[in-house]
Every structure is written in structure tokens, then in C-alpha cells.
Design an enzyme around this catalytic site. Structure first.
Site, PDB file in Angstrom:
ATOM      1  N   GLN A 149       0.816  -1.221   0.000  1.00 54.31           N
ATOM      2  CA  GLN A 149       0.000   0.000   0.000  1.00 54.31           C
ATOM      3  C   GLN A 149       0.842   1.260   0.000  1.00 54.31           C
ATOM      4  OE1 GLN A 149      -1.681  -1.020   4.038  1.00 54.31           O
ATOM      5  NE2 GLN A 149      -1.450   1.197   4.368  1.00 54.31           N
ATOM      6  N   CYS A 155      -5.298   0.725   3.309  1.00 50.15           N
ATOM      7  CA  CYS A 155      -5.424  -0.695   3.633  1.00 50.15           C
ATOM      8  C   CYS A 155      -6.860  -1.185   3.460  1.00 50.15           C
ATOM      9  CB  CYS A 155      -4.939  -0.948   5.044  1.00 50.15           C
ATOM     10  SG  CYS A 155      -5.776   0.034   6.309  1.00 50.15           S
ATOM     11  N   HIS A 292      -6.246  -0.710  11.076  1.00 50.65           N
ATOM     12  CA  HIS A 292      -5.677  -1.363   9.903  1.00 50.65           C
ATOM     13  C   HIS A 292      -6.613  -2.477   9.449  1.00 50.65           C
ATOM     14  CE1 HIS A 292      -2.563  -2.464   7.111  1.00 50.65           C
ATOM     15  NE2 HIS A 292      -2.330  -3.640   7.665  1.00 50.65           N
ATOM     16  N   ASN A 312      -1.197  -9.477   4.631  1.00 52.50           N
ATOM     17  CA  ASN A 312      -1.043  -8.045   4.805  1.00 52.50           C
ATOM     18  C   ASN A 312      -0.657  -7.417   3.471  1.00 52.50           C
ATOM     19  OD1 ASN A 312      -0.911  -5.560   6.079  1.00 52.50           O
ATOM     20  ND2 ASN A 312       0.562  -6.179   7.624  1.00 52.50           N
TER      21      ASN A 312
END
Length: 349
Positions: A149, A155, A292, A312
């Protein structure tokens, strides 16, 4: 002569690649004095190609010291969890959250007040009968390569897009990379790089005739103007989205048995931020607020216990090539880092 040049270039490339892949290790001697700590900071800066002027370096040195000491201490506790002094090591928790996080709880509350609710009918996997003991959607070809990102609180868009990519593959057997940037630029209900909510992103995709492929609308880690669709603009659609019952890891397991699921977590704390490998367990320091979003792409069990597989979007230098193993089945119903508090997934028939 040509062959010699080729060999020289090849050797240089090998050395460069080795430098990038080399693990940044900490030793006890690094903490013996202020001088050795400063040498460590300079070595870390060089390793991660992070440039700071003299004033900025002096300002950040204390933050770096505290983070480095925490990483070293955790890594010598004899646990499977190992931290890594990664590219975020001279940022404070608050700075990291501000730069990379998404104020998801704020936007989720706004979205709920505005009447966003997804597909009517509750939780579609409530009565699911077959729940395998383990599943890894990567092995089934339903998960794209790790993305990054960058310096943008997007995110929420990455989590939504990854979940849509996966359900599209599960339903059509076609794995495509979709455009996070389109969601960042065009979902006006949220804040782009300042944060957002994956449920809002799902609704945006539903209401705008789908989402285009990444090649048509590349990511650049910033807020841009929403582009109009061009001719032959390939789009992937969904039919809705649902929320998994809150604070219920078994319900989450039912959902992940059928598809990857977007979840919100606290991430600014040092144990999450510097995660390297092993099991992130209940009691680890994730931070004080949900800031997040990631995607649960599977679950399983091993000698350490039951775990979730977390995808992630900090790039492959974070965690286990971009992934995390997180404890599954905790005493706190919210789960590790609060991951069971707000799970959602897209619906596609």
C-alpha cells in the site's frame, strides 16, 4: 568481452539481490553504548535505503533505540514469535498509525449510520455443515501475490479488493488483479489515503458496475481524480457483502472455510508492526485502537496450536513474505489484535 560483461553484471545483480534478501540481525554488542546504537541506526538506514538529514536523524534516533531494544528483547524470550527491525523502525506508534493506518472504526460507524448494511438475510454460512480442519486459499489459487500500500492509509481498499479477487476466482476459476486505486479515487464516502472502510468499498463496487483490473487503473499510493471508464474496460462484479457475527471466531472460521474474509485489526503496536515470523498470540502488543485492515486467507493447526493465516499489504519484506500466523481461538472473544470484531466478506453468486 561480451561474456565477461555479462558475468560482471550477473555477479553485481546477485550481490544486490542478496543485500535485499539479507535479514537485518541484531546482536548484543549493538546495545553496548550510544555509539554502537548510532552505528546500528546507520546500518539499518543503509539496509532499508532510508535517508534522513542530520536534524531528522537526531530526532528519530531515540525512537529507533526504543524499537530496536523491544525487538531484541522479544527475540530472546524463547518463543516462536520473532520480530524484525523492518522499514518502520524509526517511527513511533502514533506516527505509524497516522501514515499507514485507516480510521476504520470511524468510517464503519459513519457507514452504518448512513444505512449501509450489505446483503439482506444475515450470515449466509450460519448453517454451514462441512468445516474443514484447515484451509489455505493460496494453495487453491485464489489469492494474488502480496501487494504494497505504500505511504497511504489505503489498507481498507486493499482488503476489500483482495477479498473480491478471491471470491471471483472461487466462483469463476479466474484470478485477476483488481484496482485498489479506483476504489481510493472513486469511493467518495470515505477518505482515500486518509482512511476508509472495506464495507463502503464493497458497496462502491456493487453500485458502480464492478471494479476494473489493475492494469487499467494502476496503483500509485496517493489520492487522485476518479477516472471515467474507457471502452473495453473489463470489470469484476459482486452481488453484495455480509458481516460475520462480531466477536465469534467460530463464525469467522465458517466464513473462511468458504472464502477469504476482510478483518480490521490494531496494528501500530510494536509486536504487530515488527512481526517477522512465528505465532502472534493473545497478549502481544498490537496497539490501542483498530487502525488497519488485512485479509484472513486460511487457518490451520500445528505444534504451536490453532492459527489464522493473515495476508497483509506492507510488501514481502514484512512478516513471512507478507503473511502472518496469528493465534486462533482466544479467551478474549475479540481475538488477537481485535481481528474478530468487524469481519466482512463479498458475496458473488
Amino acid at each position: 568481452m561480451t561474456m565477461m560483461k555479462f558475468l560482471i553484471v550477473f555477479v553485481v545483480l546477485i550481490a544486490f539481490t542478496s543485500h535485499l534478501c539479507e535479514s537485518f540481525e541484531l546482536e548484543r554488542k549493538d546495545f553496548e553504548s550510544e555509539k554502537s546504537l548510532m552505528q546500528l541506526y546507520k546500518r539499518w538506514s543503509s539496509h532499508h535505503r532510508i535517508s534522513r538529514n542530520a536534524h531528522e536523524m537526531h530526532k528519530r534516533f531515540k525512537i529507533f533505540q526504543d524499537n530496536a531494544k523491544h525487538v531484541f528483547r522479544v527475540n530472546h524470550m524463547g518463543k516462536s514469535l520473532k520480530l524484525r527491525l523492518n522499514q518502520f523502525a524509526d517511527l513511533s506508534d502514533d506516527e505509524f498509525s497516522m501514515m499507514y493506518g485507516s480510521n476504520i472504526t470511524h468510517y464503519d460507524n459513519l457507514h452504518a449510520k448512513a444505512g449501509g448494511g450489505g446483503r439482506v438475510g444475515g450470515f449466509m454460512y450460519e448453517r454451514a455443515r462441512y468445516i474443514p480442519s484447515s484451509i489455505d486459499w493460496r494453495e487453491k489459487g485464489a489469492v494474488n501475490a502480496i501487494k504494497n500500500q505504500g505511504l497511504c492509509g489505503s489498507c481498507w481498499a486493499f482488503a476489500a479488493v483482495a477479498a473480491v479477487e478471491s471470491i471471483h476466482q472461487i466462483k469463476t476459476n479466474e484470478l485477476v488483479s483488481l484496482s485498489e486505486q479506483e476504489v481510493v479515487d472513486c469511493d467518495y464516502k470515505v477518505g482515500g489515503c486518509r482512511g476508509g472502510d472495506y464495507n463502503s468499498a464493497f458497496e462502491f463496487i456493487m453500485q458502480n458496475g464492478g471494479i476494473t483490473i489493475e492494469e487499467n487503473y494502476p496503483y500509485f499510493a496517493g489520492n487522485g481524480y476518479c477516472r471515467r471508464r474507457g471502452p473495453n474496460n473489463e470489470r469484476v462484479t459482486i452481488d453484495g457483502y455480509e458481516r460475520v457475527p462480531r466477536n465469534n471466531e467460530y463464525a469467522l472460521m465458517k466464513a473462511v472455510a468458504h472464502q477469504p474474509v476482510a478483518v480490521a485489526v490494531a496494528s501500530s503496536g510494536s509486536d504487530f508492526r515488527f512481526y517477522g515470523e512465528g505465532m502472534l498470540r493473545e497478549g502481544s502488543f498490537c496497539g490501542y485502537r483498530i487502525d488497519h485492515t488485512v485479509v484472513v486467507v486460511g487457518y490451520g493447526s500445528d505444534e504451536e496450536g490453532d492459527y489464522w493465516i493473515i495476508r497483509n499489504q506492507y510488501g514481502t519484506q514484512w512478516g513471512m513474505n507478507g503473511y502472518m500466523k496469528m493465534q486462533r481461538g482466544t479467551r478474549n472473544p475479540q481475538g488477537v489484535c481485535g481481528m474478530a470484531m468487524q469481519p466482512s466478506f463479498p458475496v458473488k453468486y
